[in-house]
Motif scaffolding. Structure first.
Motif, mmCIF file in Angstrom:
data_model
loop_
_atom_site.group_PDB
_atom_site.id
_atom_site.type_symbol
_atom_site.label_atom_id
_atom_site.label_comp_id
_atom_site.label_asym_id
_atom_site.label_seq_id
_atom_site.Cartn_x
_atom_site.Cartn_y
_atom_site.Cartn_z
ATOM 1 N N LEU A 1 0.834 -1.203 0.000
ATOM 2 C CA LEU A 1 0.000 0.000 0.000
ATOM 3 C C LEU A 1 0.869 1.255 0.000
ATOM 4 O O LEU A 1 0.577 2.232 -0.705
ATOM 5 C CB LEU A 1 -0.921 -0.013 1.219
ATOM 6 N N ALA A 2 1.939 1.228 0.796
ATOM 7 C CA ALA A 2 2.842 2.386 0.875
ATOM 8 C C ALA A 2 3.526 2.646 -0.461
ATOM 9 O O ALA A 2 3.668 3.795 -0.888
ATOM 10 C CB ALA A 2 3.882 2.156 1.970
ATOM 11 N N LEU A 3 3.930 1.589 -1.145
ATOM 12 C CA LEU A 3 4.591 1.751 -2.434
ATOM 13 C C LEU A 3 3.634 2.237 -3.512
ATOM 14 O O LEU A 3 4.014 2.998 -4.402
ATOM 15 C CB LEU A 3 5.240 0.434 -2.866
ATOM 16 N N GLU A 4 2.374 1.811 -3.427
ATOM 17 C CA GLU A 4 1.399 2.188 -4.447
ATOM 18 C C GLU A 4 0.897 3.616 -4.266
ATOM 19 O O GLU A 4 0.694 4.342 -5.246
ATOM 20 C CB GLU A 4 0.218 1.209 -4.438
ATOM 21 N N PHE A 5 0.672 4.012 -3.009
ATOM 22 C CA PHE A 5 0.077 5.327 -2.755
ATOM 23 C C PHE A 5 1.071 6.352 -2.213
ATOM 24 O O PHE A 5 0.752 7.529 -2.130
ATOM 25 C CB PHE A 5 -1.100 5.197 -1.780
ATOM 26 N N GLY A 6 2.289 5.887 -1.851
ATOM 27 C CA GLY A 6 3.288 6.804 -1.319
ATOM 28 C C GLY A 6 3.618 7.968 -2.244
ATOM 29 O O GLY A 6 3.627 9.125 -1.803
ATOM 30 N N PRO A 7 3.879 7.709 -3.546
ATOM 31 C CA PRO A 7 4.191 8.834 -4.444
ATOM 32 C C PRO A 7 3.066 9.859 -4.547
ATOM 33 O O PRO A 7 3.323 11.064 -4.617
ATOM 34 C CB PRO A 7 4.439 8.134 -5.789
ATOM 35 N N PHE B 1 1.046 15.272 -2.893
ATOM 36 C CA PHE B 1 0.096 16.099 -2.153
ATOM 37 C C PHE B 1 0.804 16.922 -1.080
ATOM 38 O O PHE B 1 0.561 18.128 -0.941
ATOM 39 C CB PHE B 1 -0.975 15.215 -1.515
ATOM 40 N N VAL B 2 1.696 16.272 -0.323
ATOM 41 C CA VAL B 2 2.422 16.963 0.746
ATOM 42 C C VAL B 2 3.325 18.050 0.167
ATOM 43 O O VAL B 2 3.375 19.179 0.675
ATOM 44 C CB VAL B 2 3.247 15.958 1.580
ATOM 45 N N ALA B 3 4.047 17.719 -0.906
ATOM 46 C CA ALA B 3 4.956 18.695 -1.516
ATOM 47 C C ALA B 3 4.188 19.886 -2.071
ATOM 48 O O ALA B 3 4.605 21.041 -1.904
ATOM 49 C CB ALA B 3 5.763 18.023 -2.628
ATOM 50 N N PHE B 4 3.057 19.620 -2.729
ATOM 51 C CA PHE B 4 2.259 20.727 -3.262
ATOM 52 C C PHE B 4 1.713 21.599 -2.143
ATOM 53 O O PHE B 4 1.764 22.836 -2.217
ATOM 54 C CB PHE B 4 1.109 20.187 -4.109
ATOM 55 N N THR B 5 1.188 20.956 -1.095
ATOM 56 C CA THR B 5 0.635 21.712 0.031
ATOM 57 C C THR B 5 1.700 22.585 0.684
ATOM 58 O O THR B 5 1.440 23.724 1.071
ATOM 59 C CB THR B 5 0.031 20.748 1.071
ATOM 60 N N VAL C 1 -5.640 19.145 -7.054
ATOM 61 C CA VAL C 1 -4.758 18.251 -6.295
ATOM 62 C C VAL C 1 -5.567 17.428 -5.295
ATOM 63 O O VAL C 1 -5.338 16.223 -5.134
ATOM 64 C CB VAL C 1 -3.650 19.046 -5.584
ATOM 65 N N ASN C 2 -6.523 18.055 -4.619
ATOM 66 C CA ASN C 2 -7.389 17.314 -3.691
ATOM 67 C C ASN C 2 -8.203 16.259 -4.436
ATOM 68 O O ASN C 2 -8.381 15.131 -3.960
ATOM 69 C CB ASN C 2 -8.317 18.273 -2.957
ATOM 70 N N PHE C 3 -8.701 16.627 -5.619
ATOM 71 C CA PHE C 3 -9.467 15.683 -6.430
ATOM 72 C C PHE C 3 -8.595 14.509 -6.847
ATOM 73 O O PHE C 3 -9.007 13.345 -6.749
ATOM 74 C CB PHE C 3 -10.014 16.408 -7.662
ATOM 75 N N LYS C 4 -7.382 14.800 -7.304
ATOM 76 C CA LYS C 4 -6.481 13.739 -7.753
ATOM 77 C C LYS C 4 -6.066 12.826 -6.608
ATOM 78 O O LYS C 4 -5.998 11.603 -6.763
ATOM 79 C CB LYS C 4 -5.238 14.353 -8.397
ATOM 80 N N THR C 5 -5.781 13.420 -5.453
ATOM 81 C CA THR C 5 -5.273 12.639 -4.326
ATOM 82 C C THR C 5 -6.362 11.834 -3.637
ATOM 83 O O THR C 5 -6.176 10.646 -3.343
ATOM 84 C CB THR C 5 -4.600 13.564 -3.297
ATOM 85 N N PHE C 6 -7.492 12.460 -3.378
ATOM 86 C CA PHE C 6 -8.542 11.812 -2.591
ATOM 87 C C PHE C 6 -9.793 11.482 -3.400
ATOM 88 O O PHE C 6 -10.396 10.428 -3.212
ATOM 89 C CB PHE C 6 -8.916 12.701 -1.404
ATOM 90 N N GLY C 7 -10.182 12.388 -4.304
ATOM 91 C CA GLY C 7 -11.430 12.191 -5.035
ATOM 92 C C GLY C 7 -11.416 10.982 -5.945
ATOM 93 O O GLY C 7 -12.379 10.187 -5.950
ATOM 94 N N LEU C 8 -10.346 10.805 -6.711
ATOM 95 C CA LEU C 8 -10.271 9.674 -7.623
ATOM 96 C C LEU C 8 -10.232 8.350 -6.869
ATOM 97 O O LEU C 8 -10.883 7.382 -7.265
ATOM 98 C CB LEU C 8 -9.041 9.806 -8.526
ATOM 99 N N THR C 9 -9.476 8.309 -5.774
ATOM 100 C CA THR C 9 -9.406 7.085 -4.965
ATOM 101 C C THR C 9 -10.758 6.756 -4.370
ATOM 102 O O THR C 9 -11.204 5.602 -4.402
ATOM 103 C CB THR C 9 -8.360 7.247 -3.841
ATOM 104 N N ALA C 10 -11.446 7.760 -3.838
ATOM 105 C CA ALA C 10 -12.776 7.552 -3.255
ATOM 106 C C ALA C 10 -13.770 7.108 -4.321
ATOM 107 O O ALA C 10 -14.616 6.235 -4.077
ATOM 108 C CB ALA C 10 -13.259 8.832 -2.580
ATOM 109 N N ALA C 11 -13.674 7.692 -5.511
ATOM 110 C CA ALA C 11 -14.592 7.339 -6.592
ATOM 111 C C ALA C 11 -14.424 5.871 -6.993
ATOM 112 O O ALA C 11 -15.420 5.156 -7.204
ATOM 113 C CB ALA C 11 -14.359 8.245 -7.798
ATOM 114 N N MET C 12 -13.179 5.413 -7.088
ATOM 115 C CA MET C 12 -12.935 4.012 -7.426
ATOM 116 C C MET C 12 -13.475 3.084 -6.352
ATOM 117 O O MET C 12 -14.079 2.048 -6.652
ATOM 118 C CB MET C 12 -11.432 3.776 -7.618
ATOM 119 N N PHE C 13 -13.265 3.460 -5.100
ATOM 120 C CA PHE C 13 -13.761 2.643 -3.981
ATOM 121 C C PHE C 13 -15.283 2.545 -4.028
ATOM 122 O O PHE C 13 -15.849 1.449 -3.912
ATOM 123 C CB PHE C 13 -13.297 3.263 -2.660
ATOM 124 N N VAL C 14 -15.948 3.671 -4.207
ATOM 125 C CA VAL C 14 -17.417 3.689 -4.241
ATOM 126 C C VAL C 14 -17.934 2.882 -5.425
ATOM 127 O O VAL C 14 -18.908 2.136 -5.312
ATOM 128 C CB VAL C 14 -17.941 5.139 -4.301
#
Length: 202
Positions: free
Chosen positions: A12-18, A23-27, A168-181
């Motif tokens: 999970l860390a390798l897949e979502f770490g980048p 997100f952290v660097a942009f913020t 950036v919020n959409f890419k980081t969290f929105g897309l992941t949430a959309a796939m899960f849903v």
């Protein structure tokens, strides 16, 4: 062909770490500017320059640890390198913002091409982990192709009409949430067409 098992938290860390690093660097640097070679670069470009090599390293690490790499991962990595590299090279964030659009259009196109041939390409890569009857695979593939197409459109709308932070919020969290849903919503289909005990003759 199944690969070697690794710790799920490490995977999970390798897949979502980048993605999280981006997100952290942009913020952290979204309002900053850095001069390199006489050219001023904003925080978005810096975050992209961090993301691309991390994505390469994480994909290589997954390959080394598991002994295999999925075609989807290879395609995604190539598009990350191409569009991320173009953004950094031309100092233009629009290339990187278009990357999800290209990825989802490609996936939708490939799945749609298979459907026109009466085949579910999704089944070819997922049948071992989620065995379904042929009709179930066709329905799921149609839904996923339409879903990818909708995500491509949504990405275009967001990056063209909203702020960098919103995208950036959409890419980081929105897309992941959309796939899960999306996959959670397929529960009834999986129950109806799922093959019990690996028996595909029933």
């Amino acid at each position: 062909m199944a690969g070697r098992k690794i710790n799920p938290w490490l995977k999970l860390a390798l897949e979502f770490g980048p993605v999280l690093a981006f997100f952290v660097a942009f913020t952290r640097f979204k309002d900053a500017h850095f001069v390199f070679g006489g050219t001023s670069y904003g925080g978005f470009i810096l975050a992209t320059a961090i993301f691309v090599p991390l994505m390469i390293l994480s994909t290589l690490a997954l390959w080394r640890l598991t002994g295999r790499i999925a075609t989807i991962q290879i395609v995604t990595l190539v598009l990350v390198i191409v569009f991320g590299g173009l953004s950094v090279w031309f100092n233009d964030e629009r290339f990187f913002k278009m990357k999800p659009t290209m990825i989802y259009l490609l996936f939708a196109g490939v799945l749609g091409f298979g459907l026109l041939r009466g085949t579910s390409y999704l089944a070819l890569v997922m049948d071992e982990v989620m065995p379904l009857e042929h009709e179930g695979w066709m329905i799921l593939t149609r839904r996923l192709a339409a879903f990818f197409g909708a995500l491509a459109i949504l990405n275009e709308v967001i990056w063209r009409t909203m702020s960098d932070t919103a995208w950036v919020n959409f890419k980081t969290f929105g897309l992941t949430a959309a796939m899960f849903v999306f996959f959670m919503a397929q529960g009834r289909l999986l129950q109806r067409y799922g093959i019990k005990d690996g028996n595909q003759d029933g």
